[in-house]
Motif scaffolding. Structure first.
Motif, mmCIF file in Angstrom:
data_model
loop_
_atom_site.group_PDB
_atom_site.id
_atom_site.type_symbol
_atom_site.label_atom_id
_atom_site.label_comp_id
_atom_site.label_asym_id
_atom_site.label_seq_id
_atom_site.Cartn_x
_atom_site.Cartn_y
_atom_site.Cartn_z
ATOM 1 N N ASN A 310 0.589 -1.228 -0.233
ATOM 2 C CA ASN A 310 0.168 -0.370 -0.066
ATOM 3 C C ASN A 310 0.853 0.944 -0.204
ATOM 4 O O ASN A 310 1.233 2.082 0.757
ATOM 5 C CB ASN A 310 -0.689 0.143 1.469
ATOM 6 C CG ASN A 310 -1.968 0.857 1.023
ATOM 7 O OD1 ASN A 310 -2.246 1.277 -0.068
ATOM 8 N ND2 ASN A 310 -2.098 1.579 2.364
ATOM 9 N N PRO A 311 1.477 1.539 -0.419
ATOM 10 C CA PRO A 311 2.531 3.190 -1.238
ATOM 11 C C PRO A 311 2.631 3.656 -0.713
ATOM 12 O O PRO A 311 0.415 4.279 -0.392
ATOM 13 C CB PRO A 311 2.883 2.914 -2.724
ATOM 14 C CG PRO A 311 1.441 2.398 -3.426
ATOM 15 C CD PRO A 311 0.871 1.067 -2.569
ATOM 16 N N LYS A 312 2.614 5.104 0.377
ATOM 17 C CA LYS A 312 2.260 5.674 0.434
ATOM 18 C C LYS A 312 2.798 7.404 0.247
ATOM 19 O O LYS A 312 1.956 8.378 0.985
ATOM 20 C CB LYS A 312 2.310 5.782 2.088
ATOM 21 C CG LYS A 312 1.505 4.392 2.767
ATOM 22 C CD LYS A 312 2.291 4.570 4.479
ATOM 23 C CE LYS A 312 0.928 3.276 5.371
ATOM 24 N NZ LYS A 312 1.274 2.212 5.056
ATOM 25 N N THR A 313 3.651 6.969 -0.562
ATOM 26 C CA THR A 313 4.409 8.719 -0.785
ATOM 27 C C THR A 313 4.388 9.578 -2.391
ATOM 28 O O THR A 313 4.507 8.730 -2.982
ATOM 29 C CB THR A 313 6.033 8.366 -0.540
ATOM 30 O OG1 THR A 313 5.888 7.885 1.011
ATOM 31 C CG2 THR A 313 6.025 10.227 -0.761
ATOM 32 N N ASP A 314 3.152 10.149 -2.045
ATOM 33 C CA ASP A 314 2.912 10.776 -3.357
ATOM 34 C C ASP A 314 4.355 11.695 -4.059
ATOM 35 O O ASP A 314 4.865 12.346 -3.419
ATOM 36 C CB ASP A 314 1.526 11.208 -3.708
ATOM 37 C CG ASP A 314 1.655 12.753 -3.115
ATOM 38 O OD1 ASP A 314 3.116 13.495 -2.167
ATOM 39 O OD2 ASP A 314 0.499 12.737 -2.412
ATOM 40 N N ILE A 315 4.137 11.365 -5.497
ATOM 41 C CA ILE A 315 5.246 12.097 -6.025
ATOM 42 C C ILE A 315 5.690 13.571 -5.183
ATOM 43 O O ILE A 315 6.528 14.346 -4.882
ATOM 44 C CB ILE A 315 4.965 12.764 -7.343
ATOM 45 C CG1 ILE A 315 6.321 12.917 -7.908
ATOM 46 C CG2 ILE A 315 3.819 13.434 -7.826
ATOM 47 C CD1 ILE A 315 7.952 12.277 -8.179
ATOM 48 N N GLU A 316 4.612 14.837 -4.815
ATOM 49 C CA GLU A 316 4.579 15.703 -4.325
ATOM 50 C C GLU A 316 5.709 15.978 -3.071
ATOM 51 O O GLU A 316 6.290 16.691 -2.427
ATOM 52 C CB GLU A 316 3.625 16.423 -4.357
ATOM 53 C CG GLU A 316 2.925 17.153 -5.160
ATOM 54 C CD GLU A 316 2.002 15.686 -6.267
ATOM 55 O OE1 GLU A 316 1.518 14.617 -5.490
ATOM 56 O OE2 GLU A 316 1.674 16.217 -6.895
#
Ligand code: NAD
Length: 332
Positions: A310-316
């Motif tokens: 469940n990936p948590k870190t968006d590109i921003e």
């Protein structure tokens, strides 16, 4: 648990080693410190790994080349004679010659390291009775597929770079060994990974470095190419979950995409870096490069469902964290 981790001095391998050690696991690392990028960076990565566990007995580095099967046999002989049983050792094969464009300049090296090296690692499993194998594959295997997001069941028979072809060949070899010798294998297709200690040849690092030094950046194509950028912590989390699956469920052979499942235009990525650095990029435009894909975009529903990824870190947020790390590392 005990891990034989290849490529530990590199970007992803060093993060994985730190993460495994933090949980009290034992890591036997292999790396040949190839000169694809600065050896200082790789030695520093090993230093960081060494300091991370706080226990000398948990980390051991074997410096050598995965193309050298006598080195591999000697290393395995040493590990299994003195330290662990074969059934307690999981192989995590991360080492490779990475990068699309350089693979066109030196195809023989890429074939040698990525295919013959992977074959040697599988041969070690056969010979020493190791039964769990994780292979670092790549989104590049999808080539110029039109359907996006890419799912693991989509065709991956049309790679468009030597690097991609070697990763696909590695997957095929994994499948063959899994079938022949009852080795449980998971191939992870990583989608452009970034974060602290990122490889300096990758766009996010290069752009940040050049922009912060007030130098022009070279942009290939019109800026509309798209990538699914994956933050390193999410990749490590997904990789650890895949390792748990190997250990608990012993699947025969499985493939998972690990990405953020969001695709971002190159021009947007540059804007984010500009914003974080407070500088405007001076861009030198060049034509798109052979071997470069128009888009990468991961369908991660299989990894979510089976692995609990469940990936948590968006590109921003990820670019903020990356630029912060870059500034700190430049001053230290
Ligand atoms: N970084 C990404 O965006 C990305 C994306 C998809 C797949 N991958 C795959 O993930 C893995 C790690 O990538 P990375 O970005 O950390 O690269 P990296 O270059 O930082 O790490 C690779 C490591 O492998 C070692 N190595 C290379 N040749 C070797 C050999 N012959 N013998 C022993 N060690 C050798 C290198 O010295 C290096 O430390 C690679 O398999 C790569 O193909 C990376």
């Amino acid at each position: 648990m005990n891990y034989l981790l290849t490529g530990a001095a590199g970007f992803i391998g060093s993060h994985l080693a730190v993460n495994l050690l933090k949980d009290g696991n034992r890591v036997f690392a292999i790396d040949n410190f190839c000169d694809f990028y600065s050896l200082d960076k790789k030695r520093k990565n090993i230093e960081i790994i060494g300091k991370s566990s706080g226990r000398d007995d948990l980390f051991r580095l074997y410096e050598g080349d995965i193309r050298d099967s006598s080195f591999l046999k000697k290393t395995l002989g040493d590990i299994l004679k003195t330290q662990v049983k074969s059934e307690d050792l999981t192989v995590i094969h991360i080492a490779a010659m990475p990068g699309v464009r350089p693979s066109l300049e030196n195809p023989a090296l890429y074939v040698d390291v990525n295919i013959n090296g992977t074959l040697n690692m599988l041969e070690i499993c056969r010979e020493f009775g190791l039964k769990r194998f994780l292979f670092a594959s790549s989104s590049s295997v999808y080539g110029n597929n039109k359907k996006a997001p890419f799912s693991e069941d989509d065709p991956a028979e049309n790679p468009i770079s030597v690097y991609a072809a070697t990763k696909k060949a590695g997957e095929l070899m994994c499948h063959t060994y899994s079938n022949l010798y009852d080795i449980s294998v998971i191939c992870l297709r990583y989608f452009t990974v970034y974060g602290a200690r990122q490889r300096p040849d990758l766009a996010i690092y290069r752009f940040t470095d050049l922009l912060s030094k007030g130098r022009p950046i070279t942009v290939f194509g019109d800026g509309s190419s798209r990538r699914d950028y994956t933050y390193i912590d999410d990749i490590i989390d997904g990789t650890r979950k895949a390792v748990v699956r190997l250990e608990n469920d012993r699947p025969a052979f499985e493939i998972y995409n690990l990405g953020e499942s969001r695709t971002v235009e190159l021009s947007y990525l540059i804007k984010l870096i500009e914003k974080e650095l407070g500088k405007k990029a001076n861009m030198v435009r060049k034509p798109g490069q052979p071997g470069d894909m128009a888009i990468t975009y991961a369908d991660i529903s299989r990894a979510k469902e089976v692995l609990g990824y469940n990936p948590k870190t968006d590109i921003e947020d990820g670019i903020k964290l990356f630029v912060r790390w870059y500034k700190e590392s430049e001053t230290s």
